[in-house]
Design a protein around this motif. Structure first.
Motif, PDB file in Angstrom:
ATOM      1  N   HIS A 115      39.220  42.873  17.847  1.00  0.00           N
ATOM      2  CA  HIS A 115      39.390  41.715  16.889  1.00  0.00           C
ATOM      3  C   HIS A 115      38.154  41.028  16.497  1.00  0.00           C
ATOM      4  O   HIS A 115      38.020  39.841  16.159  1.00  0.00           O
ATOM      5  CB  HIS A 115      40.143  40.649  17.733  1.00  0.00           C
ATOM      6  N   HIS A 116      36.974  41.968  16.602  1.00  0.00           N
ATOM      7  CA  HIS A 116      35.794  41.412  15.756  1.00  0.00           C
ATOM      8  C   HIS A 116      35.060  42.644  15.152  1.00  0.00           C
ATOM      9  O   HIS A 116      35.309  43.997  15.727  1.00  0.00           O
ATOM     10  CB  HIS A 116      35.088  40.620  16.760  1.00  0.00           C
ATOM     11  N   ALA A 117      34.164  42.353  14.229  1.00  0.00           N
ATOM     12  CA  ALA A 117      33.410  43.606  13.663  1.00  0.00           C
ATOM     13  C   ALA A 117      32.235  43.947  14.831  1.00  0.00           C
ATOM     14  O   ALA A 117      31.574  43.226  15.359  1.00  0.00           O
ATOM     15  CB  ALA A 117      32.651  43.101  12.247  1.00  0.00           C
TER      16      ALA A 117
ATOM     17  N   VAL B 244      39.069  50.583   9.966  1.00  0.00           N
ATOM     18  CA  VAL B 244      40.236  49.731  10.085  1.00  0.00           C
ATOM     19  C   VAL B 244      41.205  50.570  11.141  1.00  0.00           C
ATOM     20  O   VAL B 244      42.080  51.023  10.557  1.00  0.00           O
ATOM     21  CB  VAL B 244      40.622  49.088   9.077  1.00  0.00           C
TER      22      VAL B 244
ATOM     23  N   VAL C 112      36.595  47.073  12.524  1.00  0.00           N
ATOM     24  CA  VAL C 112      37.207  45.743  12.258  1.00  0.00           C
ATOM     25  C   VAL C 112      38.836  45.833  12.625  1.00  0.00           C
ATOM     26  O   VAL C 112      39.429  46.985  12.665  1.00  0.00           O
ATOM     27  CB  VAL C 112      36.773  45.054  10.929  1.00  0.00           C
TER      28      VAL C 112
ATOM     29  N   SER D  37      41.416  44.493  10.751  1.00  0.00           N
ATOM     30  CA  SER D  37      42.232  44.212   9.502  1.00  0.00           C
ATOM     31  C   SER D  37      41.458  44.525   8.354  1.00  0.00           C
ATOM     32  O   SER D  37      40.057  44.390   8.224  1.00  0.00           O
ATOM     33  CB  SER D  37      42.917  43.078   9.608  1.00  0.00           C
TER      34      SER D  37
ATOM     35  N   VAL E  47      41.480  42.311   6.220  1.00  0.00           N
ATOM     36  CA  VAL E  47      40.992  40.826   5.796  1.00  0.00           C
ATOM     37  C   VAL E  47      39.564  40.841   6.366  1.00  0.00           C
ATOM     38  O   VAL E  47      38.623  40.217   5.678  1.00  0.00           O
ATOM     39  CB  VAL E  47      42.075  39.604   6.674  1.00  0.00           C
ATOM     40  N   GLU E  48      39.264  41.505   7.594  1.00  0.00           N
ATOM     41  CA  GLU E  48      37.854  41.360   8.339  1.00  0.00           C
ATOM     42  C   GLU E  48      36.843  42.253   7.554  1.00  0.00           C
ATOM     43  O   GLU E  48      35.872  41.900   7.270  1.00  0.00           O
ATOM     44  CB  GLU E  48      38.028  41.578   9.755  1.00  0.00           C
TER      45      GLU E  48
ATOM     46  N   GLN F  73      37.295  43.007   4.198  1.00  0.00           N
ATOM     47  CA  GLN F  73      36.959  42.127   3.151  1.00  0.00           C
ATOM     48  C   GLN F  73      35.507  41.167   3.433  1.00  0.00           C
ATOM     49  O   GLN F  73      34.609  40.975   2.589  1.00  0.00           O
ATOM     50  CB  GLN F  73      38.028  41.357   2.593  1.00  0.00           C
ATOM     51  N   ALA F  74      35.688  40.658   4.503  1.00  0.00           N
ATOM     52  CA  ALA F  74      34.687  39.391   4.964  1.00  0.00           C
ATOM     53  C   ALA F  74      33.315  40.256   5.030  1.00  0.00           C
ATOM     54  O   ALA F  74      32.304  39.619   4.682  1.00  0.00           O
ATOM     55  CB  ALA F  74      35.077  38.798   5.964  1.00  0.00           C
ATOM     56  N   LEU F  75      33.417  41.205   5.636  1.00  0.00           N
ATOM     57  CA  LEU F  75      32.076  42.243   5.722  1.00  0.00           C
ATOM     58  C   LEU F  75      31.558  42.865   4.682  1.00  0.00           C
ATOM     59  O   LEU F  75      30.618  42.782   4.449  1.00  0.00           O
ATOM     60  CB  LEU F  75      32.589  43.355   6.800  1.00  0.00           C
TER      61      LEU F  75
END
Length: 237
Positions: free
Chosen positions: A7-9, A203, A221, A223, A225-226, A228-230
């Motif tokens: 649940h984290h990169a 993913v 990551v 999802s 969503v994560e 995209q953040a990265l």
């Protein structure tokens, strides 16, 4: 078997980005479309119908695999007398029927595509699925027009984990592989994109990253969503 991604990169020094990506390439099944679970169900249902053994682990081994490699894979597991073609045909018919129902999109996909479009990054698809089926899926889910280019499994000589499909996709998008960010869910796909020289975000879907995949140092990551953040970080946004 634990199928849940972290649940984290997880980012290693080897995935440090020197410059912003200029294009994005997406895998399809299991990454954009929640189809791998459906496909696995079709494999198991077909095997039961034919009275054939097919373990969960062996079915998972075909996730991300080009269809041309499935016969040798199954024969290697269950022997030369195993009715490979009957199982593949029965699975395929079930899968085609299932795909006439609405195909679910992965969470965060549309938001990621919207953001990439707003940033002016052209997007492509690199999928092991044959073009006829891939275009059906992308059109049915309303995202086909989001992509400037698509490369499909029946259009390349060497399938994933060979780099061919990502090299071709980058070329069609008019950028160098190292200028592409690739979103992948499968071990085969991550290996292909990495070998092509692309920047990869994994993913995971139904199968977690294998040790040889993790050894490549790609970020993993939970999802899109994560992811995209990265990607925003990589683009300096």
């Amino acid at each position: 078997m634990n199928l849940n991604p972290p649940h984290h990169a997880t980012v290693s020094a080897s995935s440090t980005i020197a410059s912003a990506p200029r294009a994005a390439i997406f895998d399809m099944d299991g990454l954009m479309l929640d189809t791998e679970r459906i496909a696995l169900g079709c494999w198991h249902a077909a095997a039961r119908e034919l009275g054939l053994p097919l373990s969960e682990e062996d079915a998972l081994g075909m996730v991300g695999m080009h269809s041309s490699k499935a016969p040798a894979y199954l024969a290697g597991l269950y022997g030369p007398d195993f009715p490979v073609r009957a199982l593949i045909d029965a699975t395929h018919q079930r899968y085609l029927a299932a795909m006439e129902e609405p195909i679910p999109l992965k969470a965060g996909l549309l938001e990621l595509l919207d953001w990439l479009a707003a940033e002016g990054l052209p997007c492509g698809v690199a999928t092991s699925t044959r073009r006829r089926i891939a275009e059906h899926h992308l059109a049915q889910t309303g995202i086909l027009q989001r992509f400037a280019q698509t490369v499909c499994g029946d259009e390349i000589e060497h399938p994933k984990p060979a780099p061919d499909i990502y090299l071709k996709a980058a070329g069609l998008l008019g950028v160098a592989p190292g200028e592409c960010v690739v979103f992948e869910d499968s071990n085969f796909g991550v290996q292909a994109a990495h070998t092509a020289g692309c920047r990869v975000i994994m993913v995971p879907d139904v199968r977690p990253p294998q040790p040889e995949t993790l050894a490549l140092g790609m970020p993993v990551v939970a999802s899109l969503v994560e992811a995209q953040a990265l990607t925003r970080q990589w683009c300096g946004r």
